[in-house]
Design a protein around this motif. Sequence first.
Motif, PDB file in Angstrom:
ATOM      1  N   PHE A 149       0.841  -1.189   0.000  1.00  0.00           N
ATOM      2  CA  PHE A 149       0.000   0.000   0.000  1.00  0.00           C
ATOM      3  C   PHE A 149       0.885   1.251   0.000  1.00  0.00           C
ATOM      4  O   PHE A 149       1.958   1.273   0.587  1.00  0.00           O
ATOM      5  CB  PHE A 149      -0.908   0.007   1.230  1.00  0.00           C
ATOM      6  CG  PHE A 149      -2.123  -0.887   1.083  1.00  0.00           C
ATOM      7  CD1 PHE A 149      -2.106  -1.990   0.245  1.00  0.00           C
ATOM      8  CD2 PHE A 149      -3.282  -0.632   1.797  1.00  0.00           C
ATOM      9  CE1 PHE A 149      -3.199  -2.822   0.114  1.00  0.00           C
ATOM     10  CE2 PHE A 149      -4.385  -1.453   1.677  1.00  0.00           C
ATOM     11  CZ  PHE A 149      -4.347  -2.543   0.832  1.00  0.00           C
ATOM     12  N   THR A 150       0.415   2.288  -0.671  1.00  0.00           N
ATOM     13  CA  THR A 150       1.180   3.532  -0.804  1.00  0.00           C
ATOM     14  C   THR A 150       1.028   4.397   0.447  1.00  0.00           C
ATOM     15  O   THR A 150      -0.069   4.546   0.983  1.00  0.00           O
ATOM     16  CB  THR A 150       0.682   4.329  -2.025  1.00  0.00           C
ATOM     17  OG1 THR A 150       0.764   3.492  -3.185  1.00  0.00           O
ATOM     18  CG2 THR A 150       1.535   5.566  -2.240  1.00  0.00           C
ATOM     19  N   ASP A 151       2.138   4.938   0.915  1.00  0.00           N
ATOM     20  CA  ASP A 151       2.122   5.855   2.049  1.00  0.00           C
ATOM     21  C   ASP A 151       1.740   7.246   1.553  1.00  0.00           C
ATOM     22  O   ASP A 151       2.516   7.898   0.853  1.00  0.00           O
ATOM     23  CB  ASP A 151       3.512   5.887   2.718  1.00  0.00           C
ATOM     24  CG  ASP A 151       3.592   6.924   3.830  1.00  0.00           C
ATOM     25  OD1 ASP A 151       2.539   7.345   4.339  1.00  0.00           O
ATOM     26  OD2 ASP A 151       4.727   7.305   4.186  1.00  0.00           O
ATOM     27  N   MET A 152       0.538   7.695   1.890  1.00  0.00           N
ATOM     28  CA  MET A 152       0.047   8.995   1.461  1.00  0.00           C
ATOM     29  C   MET A 152       0.120  10.041   2.571  1.00  0.00           C
ATOM     30  O   MET A 152      -0.457  11.122   2.459  1.00  0.00           O
ATOM     31  CB  MET A 152      -1.407   8.867   0.970  1.00  0.00           C
ATOM     32  CG  MET A 152      -1.591   7.912  -0.200  1.00  0.00           C
ATOM     33  SD  MET A 152      -0.771   8.484  -1.692  1.00  0.00           S
ATOM     34  CE  MET A 152      -1.854   9.836  -2.145  1.00  0.00           C
ATOM     35  N   SER A 153       0.818   9.711   3.675  1.00  0.00           N
ATOM     36  CA  SER A 153       0.929  10.648   4.787  1.00  0.00           C
ATOM     37  C   SER A 153       1.726  11.878   4.361  1.00  0.00           C
ATOM     38  O   SER A 153       2.628  11.780   3.513  1.00  0.00           O
ATOM     39  CB  SER A 153       1.623   9.977   5.977  1.00  0.00           C
ATOM     40  OG  SER A 153       0.889   8.838   6.391  1.00  0.00           O
ATOM     41  N   PRO A 154       1.416  13.044   4.919  1.00  0.00           N
ATOM     42  CA  PRO A 154       2.079  14.285   4.497  1.00  0.00           C
ATOM     43  C   PRO A 154       3.595  14.232   4.577  1.00  0.00           C
ATOM     44  O   PRO A 154       4.280  14.744   3.695  1.00  0.00           O
ATOM     45  CB  PRO A 154       1.499  15.327   5.467  1.00  0.00           C
ATOM     46  CG  PRO A 154       0.185  14.765   5.895  1.00  0.00           C
ATOM     47  CD  PRO A 154       0.374  13.291   5.933  1.00  0.00           C
TER      48      PRO A 154
END
Length: 584
Positions: A140-145
């Motif tokens: 899963f892709t890390d979309m955290s800022p």
Amino acid sequence: MKKFIQELQRRNVIKSGLAYLVVAWLFTQVMDIIIPAFHLPPSLLRILIIVFSACFPFWLIFSWTYEITPEGIKKTKSVLAEHSIVAKTGNRLNYIIIACLVVVIGLLIRNTFFATAHVVEGDEIAAVATDDKSIAVLAFTDMSPEKDQGYFSDGISDEILNLLTKVPELKVISRTSSFSYKGKEVKIKQIGEELHVSHILEGSIRKSGNTFRISAQLIDAKTGIYVWSETYDRKMEDIFKIQDEIAEKVIQQLEISLMGMALTSSRVDIAAYNLYLQANQLYTQYSSAGTTNAFKLIRESIAIDSNYAPAWTLLSNLYYAAGFNFTTVPIEKAIDQGRIAAKKAITLEPNSAGGYLALAIWEFASWNFKAASQLLDKAILVEPDNTGIISYKAIFALNSGKLDSAIDLTLRLIELDPLEKRYIFNLGLYYWINEDFNKAEKNLNHYLFLAPNSSGANCIMSRVQLSLGHLNKAMNYIEKEPDSFWKLNGKCMVAYAMGKEQEANNLLDQFIADLAWPNIADVYAFRGEKDEAFKWLELALENGDSSLLEILNYPSMQNLWGDLRWNKFINKLGLPEDHGFHLD
């Protein structure tokens, strides 16, 4: 009714409706490609379909009420018959419908043509059936800022993958292969073809404080069409529930029966779980520093919550890495503490496949082969497609002299983890040991193409060439060997095979200085010097060198068969009664 239908035809309402449906379908197909390519919300496609469906009745009413004229759009009832151009409009709609249908048919033919993915394996072509129950879970892709939650996104996707591996009917590609696409721009269809799966699960995670958003999408790998997607906005405490729900949704979409089995993640304190995921990511780096730092984190995790079985399994695995791979922990302490940790995992979770595997590894390291075999059997019953368990069963089969079993298990590994190169090397090694030299050469050629500078591979290829009688080729390969130990090992035998006895003796004297007991025995056995070979075999056994068991399979050992010392030596190894080693 007849007059009404005729009026519908005259006003081009039916043609307008058909044209609307065809154009809407084409638009949704285009958006199905654009949405994942630009990382747009998957829900956008559903919204578009709903909008198109809602607007369709209004379009039909508009087609009935209004007519296109040279002066613009006018109400149908106000257009005189002699000024109406409905016939021309109808012809234009025919052209639109025909053009769109041509595109539709083309897409359908393309999808049908590519409905089965093919992969070439040697000289055979294996097909993945369209109803194949197989899946790859991408990282899963890390979309955290701050982009600092990679360990968390990897961990969640890994947990979902582990849940799915428990489903007997489902083929799940191993983490090594499925996670290899992380950070790469690769189309779903290509991934499906390379991994030989019918479905792909991908997603993203955005974590902020004690909340997170998980988006997950199940995609048909042959068509690239989304089968299911969902977005969850929850508190951290719900993470385990979401993992279970995603796994269950995948099973439902693939129409697989769980037969009463529940897919349930082990529950643990969130802070402890976070530390566990960080420690696991460090462990997978396979470095001395990573192992040391992972030890610190996993101990902190267990101090917060000591009832999480996977944490104890990881602690056991870290002791093995520290003791045997990086020698940062004394072997005796590693065996003692590692075994305790593995047993604790099994106590907490009696169906802990990871715990059984970890304990089996410690039993094998202690030469308790019967116990190791029983533990591996328990582990494989819990997770039949776990590549870690299958890989170790293949190694155990080799170390028990069961070469056919080792080959079959490795072929299964390649099916479940097609991008893991070391399985290709192992297959070449096992074919060589089993004296299937042409297959050995073929697989090792493939491996060397993928990893030309791999340690030991050129040495084994050199041995294959010696077995085939190709002395010059054997010399060429051993000269390419980048590892000094394996280069010297191979040269000892190549020089001897080429009749360069003095050079071979000098090389062997240098090699003996390394005190690699079973490898030295292998060289002497190759030379037919039985007394020295048995001397070094005994030293390997006395020092508990586990590589001894692999080397006892080597073709060179056949030179020791028929000697009374051979049976005696094999019988004191403590192997299972059904071992496959030759006995005179």
